[in-house]
Design a protein around this motif. Sequence first.
Motif, PDB file in Angstrom:
ATOM      1  N   ALA A 197       0.833  -1.210   0.000  1.00  0.00           N
ATOM      2  CA  ALA A 197       0.000   0.000   0.000  1.00  0.00           C
ATOM      3  C   ALA A 197       0.865   1.256   0.000  1.00  0.00           C
ATOM      4  N   VAL A 198       2.002   1.205   0.712  1.00  0.00           N
ATOM      5  CA  VAL A 198       2.906   2.364   0.727  1.00  0.00           C
ATOM      6  C   VAL A 198       3.474   2.581  -0.683  1.00  0.00           C
ATOM      7  N   LEU A 199       3.854   1.487  -1.335  1.00  0.00           N
ATOM      8  CA  LEU A 199       4.407   1.627  -2.689  1.00  0.00           C
ATOM      9  C   LEU A 199       3.325   2.058  -3.692  1.00  0.00           C
ATOM     10  N   LEU A 200       2.068   1.804  -3.343  1.00  0.00           N
ATOM     11  CA  LEU A 200       0.977   2.272  -4.207  1.00  0.00           C
ATOM     12  C   LEU A 200       0.722   3.767  -4.034  1.00  0.00           C
TER      13      LEU A 200
ATOM     14  N   SER B  38      -0.689   1.970 -14.077  1.00  0.00           N
ATOM     15  CA  SER B  38       0.646   1.434 -14.347  1.00  0.00           C
ATOM     16  C   SER B  38       1.384   1.154 -13.052  1.00  0.00           C
ATOM     17  N   ARG B  39       1.195   2.027 -12.094  1.00  0.00           N
ATOM     18  CA  ARG B  39       1.846   1.854 -10.806  1.00  0.00           C
ATOM     19  C   ARG B  39       1.385   0.551 -10.160  1.00  0.00           C
ATOM     20  N   ALA B  40       0.083   0.293 -10.241  1.00  0.00           N
ATOM     21  CA  ALA B  40      -0.444  -0.948  -9.658  1.00  0.00           C
ATOM     22  C   ALA B  40       0.190  -2.161 -10.328  1.00  0.00           C
ATOM     23  N   VAL B  41       0.342  -2.097 -11.643  1.00  0.00           N
ATOM     24  CA  VAL B  41       0.961  -3.213 -12.367  1.00  0.00           C
ATOM     25  C   VAL B  41       2.400  -3.425 -11.880  1.00  0.00           C
ATOM     26  N   VAL B  42       3.146  -2.342 -11.789  1.00  0.00           N
ATOM     27  CA  VAL B  42       4.556  -2.440 -11.375  1.00  0.00           C
ATOM     28  C   VAL B  42       4.665  -3.015  -9.961  1.00  0.00           C
ATOM     29  N   VAL B  43       3.845  -2.494  -9.068  1.00  0.00           N
ATOM     30  CA  VAL B  43       3.937  -2.941  -7.666  1.00  0.00           C
ATOM     31  C   VAL B  43       3.513  -4.405  -7.533  1.00  0.00           C
ATOM     32  N   LEU B  44       2.449  -4.778  -8.224  1.00  0.00           N
ATOM     33  CA  LEU B  44       2.001  -6.174  -8.126  1.00  0.00           C
ATOM     34  C   LEU B  44       3.023  -7.135  -8.735  1.00  0.00           C
ATOM     35  N   ARG B  45       3.599  -6.742  -9.847  1.00  0.00           N
ATOM     36  CA  ARG B  45       4.547  -7.631 -10.530  1.00  0.00           C
ATOM     37  C   ARG B  45       5.900  -7.681  -9.813  1.00  0.00           C
TER      38      ARG B  45
ATOM     39  N   SER C  84       1.067   6.456 -14.004  1.00  0.00           N
ATOM     40  CA  SER C  84      -0.377   6.539 -13.777  1.00  0.00           C
ATOM     41  C   SER C  84      -0.742   5.546 -12.675  1.00  0.00           C
ATOM     42  N   VAL C  85      -1.913   5.736 -12.095  1.00  0.00           N
ATOM     43  CA  VAL C  85      -2.359   4.845 -11.013  1.00  0.00           C
ATOM     44  C   VAL C  85      -2.382   3.388 -11.502  1.00  0.00           C
TER      45      VAL C  85
ATOM     46  N   LEU D 171      -6.952  -3.049  -3.728  1.00  0.00           N
ATOM     47  CA  LEU D 171      -6.822  -2.076  -4.816  1.00  0.00           C
ATOM     48  C   LEU D 171      -8.139  -1.353  -5.074  1.00  0.00           C
ATOM     49  N   ASN D 172      -9.245  -2.083  -4.997  1.00  0.00           N
ATOM     50  CA  ASN D 172     -10.543  -1.438  -5.192  1.00  0.00           C
ATOM     51  C   ASN D 172     -10.817  -0.423  -4.086  1.00  0.00           C
TER      52      ASN D 172
END
Lengths: 220, 167
Positions: free
Chosen positions: B22-25, B113-120, B110-111, B65-66
């Motif tokens: 969550a912090v990285l998000l 892309s950031r989610a993709v990076v953090v999850l991956r 973007s929100v 995430l939601n």
Amino acid sequence: MTEQEDFQRLLHHAGAQIPASNAPVEDLIRYGRRSKKRRNILHAASVAAAVALISVGAFVAPSPIGGGGKLATQATTATSGLEGPPTTSTSAASCLVEDLGVTRGVSGAWHGKLSQIIEFANQGDRSCRFRGSDIGIRFKPVGRDPVSVDMTPVANRTTVLRPGYSAHLLFGVPGACGGIYAVVAHLDVTVTGHQLRMEVPELRIGCGKPRAIDLFTARS
Amino acid sequence: MQVDEEYSAYVAARWPGLVRTAVLLGCRVHEAEDLVQSTLVKCYVSWDKVAKATNQDGYVYRIMLNTHRSNHRRSWREQPSEHLPDASPTDNSDVAGVVETVRQALDALSVDSRAVVVLRFFADFTDEQTADVLGIPVGTVKSRLSRALVRLSRDPQLAELIRRSQP
């Protein structure tokens, strides 16, 4: 080493430096149980309301009242909005009048009564405490004496409204006389002592003393 | 109660990872803890579904995430205040410089892309799992990741961090 692996390693390195407290497991279970109970009550109330309304087939589309529904306010005595996280607050401050949008919800029937829902939406950005005893409803049918809704059944009910959620007050009038559609000059809704007079085109007023039935919470 | 035992074990094991994600998000530490708390309360309410999920973590991260998106949208409606609150001892100014640098670099994304990076890259989901959590096609995950990497690689401070952390 690929660029992708470099970033992966860097993110793990950074993540490991983020402080994380111990998981408040007991609190989470306690809040979870409370949420579950609230959800079950809401579900039961919604199902019962839907069944009752469908069985009579007397729907009136929800419509905003009072010119958009936001309460006009002269509030000067409202309490502070300080409280904890929305989903976990048990000591939320009372809802501020200016944060509540009031709309007329569906009308129909409930266990032999003609019923009406009034919705109080938390349009603010904090959770707040909404009490049955804070509400008053009174209306004046044309050509008749004013009628007040007996709020006793919900007077001790309290609900915490998260932003975007509404308190739904369901009240009913005995409809054994056949359900009279009457022209009602206005509906007065009082919240924490502040009154808003709303024009409503018509209301099924039945033939007895109107009485609150339920107060429950739902997402707006 | 078996449910509470399972839930407690899950929460105790996943709490730090969820807070850090969550912090990285983009959350502050205290916001991250609130977000994870909201998420895990929702999980408790629907624990039967979480327990049955093929990818349990994926299910929980999707809820988080939601909730994060929903909070993010709400924050747009918040009005600026004339008076700033007192600084909280748990404010994120206490995180190490490397975290702040990484977070600032991620802020440029973007929100989505950031989610993709953090999850991956942090939660270590595969492309397929990431796609499932975010509800998007695998191809979209790959393209977002590719664009995000290009953007991140242009960040000089991040490049310096990577260079210094080379073994």
